[in-house]
Write a protein that holds these residues in place. Structure first.
Motif, short mmCIF file in Angstrom:
data_model
loop_
_atom_site.label_atom_id
_atom_site.label_comp_id
_atom_site.label_asym_id
_atom_site.label_seq_id
_atom_site.Cartn_x
_atom_site.Cartn_y
_atom_site.Cartn_z
N GLY A 1 6.47 5.57 5.59
CA GLY A 1 7.93 5.14 5.17
C GLY A 1 8.30 6.38 4.47
O GLY A 1 7.45 7.66 4.64
N LYS A 2 9.35 6.59 4.01
CA LYS A 2 10.06 7.71 3.35
C LYS A 2 9.38 8.18 2.14
O LYS A 2 9.19 7.08 1.43
CB LYS A 2 11.47 7.41 3.21
N PRO A 3 8.75 9.05 2.06
CA PRO A 3 7.94 9.43 0.61
C PRO A 3 9.16 9.82 -0.52
O PRO A 3 9.87 10.29 -0.30
CB PRO A 3 7.45 11.04 0.99
N THR A 4 8.60 8.91 -1.50
CA THR A 4 9.46 9.09 -2.71
C THR A 4 8.56 9.95 -3.71
O THR A 4 7.31 9.96 -3.38
CB THR A 4 10.01 7.81 -3.21
N GLU B 1 3.17 10.29 -6.45
CA GLU B 1 2.09 10.27 -7.57
C GLU B 1 1.17 9.08 -7.46
O GLU B 1 0.28 9.28 -8.17
CB GLU B 1 3.17 10.02 -9.02
N ALA B 2 1.18 8.15 -6.54
CA ALA B 2 0.60 7.04 -6.49
C ALA B 2 -1.08 7.05 -5.87
O ALA B 2 -1.14 8.23 -5.15
CB ALA B 2 1.05 5.96 -5.51
N ARG B 3 -1.84 6.77 -6.65
CA ARG B 3 -3.32 6.73 -6.26
C ARG B 3 -3.97 5.42 -6.78
O ARG B 3 -3.65 5.21 -7.97
CB ARG B 3 -3.91 8.33 -6.68
N ILE B 4 -4.97 5.20 -6.07
CA ILE B 4 -5.89 4.15 -6.52
C ILE B 4 -7.06 4.90 -7.48
O ILE B 4 -7.73 5.72 -6.89
CB ILE B 4 -6.50 3.34 -5.35
N HIS B 5 -7.24 4.16 -8.38
CA HIS B 5 -8.28 4.57 -9.37
C HIS B 5 -9.62 4.49 -9.09
O HIS B 5 -9.87 3.37 -8.27
CB HIS B 5 -8.13 4.20 -10.81
N GLU B 6 -10.75 5.24 -9.21
CA GLU B 6 -12.04 4.99 -8.91
C GLU B 6 -12.68 3.59 -9.73
O GLU B 6 -12.12 3.10 -10.51
CB GLU B 6 -12.86 6.11 -9.26
N TYR B 7 -13.63 3.17 -9.25
CA TYR B 7 -14.22 2.05 -10.02
C TYR B 7 -14.49 2.17 -11.32
O TYR B 7 -15.34 3.27 -11.77
CB TYR B 7 -15.40 1.49 -9.18
N GLY B 8 -13.99 1.41 -12.33
CA GLY B 8 -14.18 1.47 -13.61
C GLY B 8 -13.43 2.47 -14.18
O GLY B 8 -13.63 2.85 -15.55
N ILE C 1 13.56 5.67 -5.60
CA ILE C 1 14.69 5.88 -4.68
C ILE C 1 14.86 7.27 -4.18
O ILE C 1 15.06 7.64 -2.98
CB ILE C 1 16.04 5.65 -5.40
N ASN C 2 14.45 8.34 -5.12
CA ASN C 2 14.78 9.67 -4.79
C ASN C 2 13.51 9.92 -3.78
O ASN C 2 12.42 9.78 -4.14
CB ASN C 2 14.56 10.46 -6.15
N SER C 3 13.93 10.85 -2.76
CA SER C 3 12.97 11.39 -1.67
C SER C 3 12.16 12.34 -2.60
O SER C 3 12.48 13.04 -3.68
CB SER C 3 13.73 12.07 -0.68
N ALA C 4 10.90 12.68 -1.92
CA ALA C 4 9.81 13.60 -2.76
C ALA C 4 10.39 14.94 -2.37
O ALA C 4 11.35 15.27 -1.58
CB ALA C 4 8.58 13.54 -2.12
N PRO C 5 9.99 15.82 -3.38
CA PRO C 5 10.26 17.31 -3.23
C PRO C 5 10.05 18.04 -1.74
O PRO C 5 8.75 17.64 -1.20
CB PRO C 5 9.84 18.18 -4.48
N GLY C 6 10.92 18.50 -1.29
CA GLY C 6 10.96 19.11 0.05
C GLY C 6 10.88 18.28 1.01
O GLY C 6 10.79 18.59 2.26
N LYS C 7 11.27 17.17 0.97
CA LYS C 7 11.41 16.24 1.98
C LYS C 7 13.04 15.57 1.94
O LYS C 7 13.58 15.38 1.08
CB LYS C 7 10.76 14.66 1.67
N PHE D 1 0.86 -1.03 -0.01
CA PHE D 1 0.01 0.01 0.05
C PHE D 1 0.84 1.37 -0.05
O PHE D 1 0.19 2.42 -0.37
CB PHE D 1 -0.97 -0.22 1.04
N ARG D 2 2.27 1.20 0.35
CA ARG D 2 3.09 2.34 0.02
C ARG D 2 3.18 2.68 -1.44
O ARG D 2 3.26 3.90 -1.72
CB ARG D 2 4.43 2.09 0.60
N SER D 3 2.95 1.59 -2.28
CA SER D 3 2.99 1.90 -3.81
C SER D 3 1.59 2.00 -4.10
O SER D 3 1.58 2.99 -5.22
CB SER D 3 3.77 0.70 -4.33
N LEU D 4 0.31 1.58 -3.60
CA LEU D 4 -0.79 1.85 -4.28
C LEU D 4 -1.49 3.10 -3.62
O LEU D 4 -1.79 3.75 -4.68
CB LEU D 4 -1.63 0.53 -3.64
N ASN D 5 -1.53 2.94 -2.55
CA ASN D 5 -2.00 4.38 -1.83
C ASN D 5 -1.75 4.57 -0.29
O ASN D 5 -2.11 4.09 0.39
CB ASN D 5 -3.68 3.99 -1.72
#
Length: 650
Positions: A453-456, A461-468, A569-575, A439-443
């Motif tokens: 964990g450490k935000p990358t 950019e990860a988000r779960i798409h709505e149904y359909g 691998i790279n940390s998110a901007p501002g982190k 779920f760190r990679s999914l949502n």
């Protein structure tokens, strides 16, 4: 000499056969004499077809051997044999019937008989209660159809035989129907009849009342071709970045502990991406060739609900339905409550049932239907009253289901399962960590902040798409790392290439070593910093411009993959780099169309053996000490015994 003079041709068929094959015209009269003899034996045979006739069997084989030498005289011979077999095959003597079949096979090998008519006759002869005959006919049918399609596919013969086999599968004789099914399966495995028509004819056998036919058809759809495993060193692996590219990239900077850890993380990500790119080792093209998988799955479920077969057969039906639903993304909502009844830790083969439940989950199933399955698994398996192995299997099953249908996971259930990260049992703890990592990679927003964990860049950019919802991109993701190419730029590149080649020739003539400065790594780092500072909308615009400007080369795709991997691998901007070492699950395998039992039963720690198992292992390791004692042998076995030996015997 008297023995040689008695060797006359009319009574010695093998010698006459040999002479006729060398010179047919010279022995026409002898042949006609035997032919008339054969006709008279046939008339006698018709009066008593059940009686054994050794002379007729010898004459039939003789005629089959020399049939190509006298095609005019023996034009009706194949048809005569076929008529005799088709009308009297149940009455014929076993040896005589086998002789007739061998003669027809010989005529077919000499191409003196039409294959379609002969093979249809042989399929009818499969009803005979003769095991050796059925085995002979099965071998000939497979070999003959293989030879017919050796140079090119003979669609006319194939279509006629497939239509005939469709009727044979519904034959009242179970043995004939089973062998017909075996023939079709064997031809499919040999890539002779690997078309959709063959597969859809075999689907009808899945509804047979005969258990052997049903099991054979189910095994065909569930079988795995172990011989067709592809090697891991395929050409597709060479397209992406290699380990050497990463080593060169990270070797340009400072040689300290931080850069070494970054290199280790990059190597783990590369290993994970290569596993994702590995091709499927299973050949399930038969399931893809089913014309109407929805109707097929519904009929199988209806048969399963009313089936009185053994438990193993029911498990095969559940397996096939789950694969159909998962691969074709079918809507079969009644299947999930049916499987849900068996989700108990004490249930026989429960790990396979969990595997089938996960296999049947996909993104188009409404989340509330899968949620009930998840809650059943969580309530029955993931509780402290169960053993660590049971809890581990339950968490693994939940992880595989949510990986295929992420919307089914609720925030409350995920937070409850994440608490097992600190469980005393190592297997439970590691399974909970793999779920958190998923779920760190999914949502990541569904997790508590301490578990994210450490935000990358990838996790942001990860988000779960709505149904359909479909995420159809009009650009190549990651193409913003490339430059938009123009005509002037290409001309400059050509001029630079020419000048570089000329300068190389001039400098190479001096015979000295030259230090080459690799600026590509520095350029990549500069480009990565520029893209980091670039807003998301501007990235998409540039990626769309690059994607539409030209056809990308393999080198450019390699750069894109490197950039996409660096996002993990790279940390998110501002982190900042607060956590020095972030664990990356290197054993995460690709989620293709099919799951394996190891995905459900995977235990990170080997379970302890019970007392009986340990005792059996210890006893098996012990040997009889008497084997290693030197035995004293007497010179004379009949000699008298010593006093010591007498005391030992007493």
């Amino acid at each position: 000499m008297s023995g040689r003079n008695n060797n006359k041709l009319p009574s010695n068929l093998p010698q006459l056969q040999n002479l006729i094959k060398r010179d047919p015209a010279s022995y026409t009269e002898e042949f006609l004499q035997q032919y008339h003899h054969f006709q008279s034996h046939i008339e006698i045979f018709k009066l008593q077809p059940e009686k054994s006739n050794k002379d007729l069997a010898e004459l039939v084989m003789f005629m089959a051997q020399v049939a190509h030498c006298y095609p005019d005289h023996l034009a009706d011979f194949p048809q005569l044999l076929k008529d005799l077999l088709s009308s009297n095959h149940t009455l014929l003597d076993v040896d005589l019937r086998m002789t007739f079949c061998k003669a027809l096979i010989m005529l077919r090998n000499k191409n003196l008989i039409n294959p379609t008519v002969l093979l249809e006759l042989f399929f009818e002869l499969l009803r005979c209660p003769d095991k050796l005959l059925r085995k002979t006919l099965y071998t000939h049918i497979v070999t003959d159809i293989k030879n017919i399609n050796s140079k090119h596919k003979n669609n006319k013969v194939n279509t006629a035989l497939q239509n005939f086999m469709y009727t044979m599968l519904r034959d009242s004789n179970a043995i004939a129907a089973k062998i017909s099914l075996d023939v079709m399966i064997e031809l499919y495995k040999r890539n002779i009849w690997n078309d959709a028509k063959t597969v859809n004819v075999i689907t009808t056998a899945c509804f047979s009342k005969v258990t052997k036919i049903l099991v054979a058809a189910l095994k065909f759809f569930l079988g795995r071709d172990e011989d067709e495993k592809r090697d891991s060193d395929s050409d597709s692996e060479d397209e992406g970045p290699t380990a050497r590219d990463l080593i060169v990239r990270y070797a340009t900077g400072k040689k300290n502990t931080k850069s070494k850890k970054k290199l280790d993380k990059a190597m783990k990500v590369l290993k994970k991406h290569k596993k994702k790119k590995k091709p499927e080792i299973f050949n399930f093209s038969a399931i893809h060739l089913v014309h109407d998988p929805q109707d097929f799955a519904e009929k199988l479920l209806k048969q399963l609900e009313t089936s009185k077969e053994r438990f193993e057969v029911k498990m095969m039906l559940i397996d096939l339905i789950s694969r159909l639903v998962g691969i074709h993304e079918l809507f079969l909502f009644n299947f999930y409550p049916f499987v849900q009844r068996f989700l108990q830790p004490h249930q026989r083969e429960v790990t396979k049932i969990l595997l089938h439940a996960a296999q049947a989950a996909h993104q188009l199933v409404p989340p509330e239907i899968i949620q009930s399955v998840l809650m059943t698994i969580a309530n029955n398996f993931v509780t402290d009253r169960n053993s660590g192995e049971v809890m581990t299997v339950g968490i693994n099953a939940i992880k595989e289901i949510t990986a295929r249908c992420p919307l089914a996971m609720t925030e409350d259930l995920l937070q409850d399962l994440a608490q097992y990260k600190t469980h005393k049992d190592k297997n439970v703890m590691m399974s909970a960590r793999t779920l958190i990592h998923l779920f760190r990679s999914l949502n990541p927003q569904m997790l508590q902040k301490k578990f994210r964990g450490k935000p990358t860049e990838a996790s942001v950019e990860a988000r779960i798409h709505e149904y359909g919802e479909l995420d159809a991109k009009s650009y190549i993701p990651g193409a913003e790392v490339l430059e938009v190419e123009t005509e002037d730029h290409s001309v400059e590149d050509e001029e630079g290439w020419e000048s570089a080649s000329l300068s190389d020739e001039d400098e190479g003539s001096e015979g000295e070593w030259i230090d080459v400065h690799h600026s590509s790594d520095e350029e990549q780092q500069e480009m990565a910093e520029k893209i980091k500072a670039m807003p998301a909308d501007e990235r998409k615009t540039k990626a769309a411009a690059v994607s539409g400007s030209r056809i990308l080369t393999q080198e450019e795709f390699k750069k894109i993959r490197l950039a996409q991997m660096s996002k993990e691998i790279n940390s998110a901007p501002g982190k900042g780099d607060k956590r020095k070492n972030v664990e990356i699950e290197s054993d995460e395998e690709s989620r293709g169309e099919l799951l394996t039992l190891r995905d459900i039963e995977h235990l990170h720690k080997k379970p302890k053996s019970d007392k009986e198992t340990r005792l059996a292992t210890a006893m098996s390791g012990r040997t009889d000490r008497k084997e290693f004692v030197r035995k004293k042998t007497k010179m004379n076995p009949y000699a008298s015994t010593t006093n010591k030996e007498k005391i030992g015997r007493a």
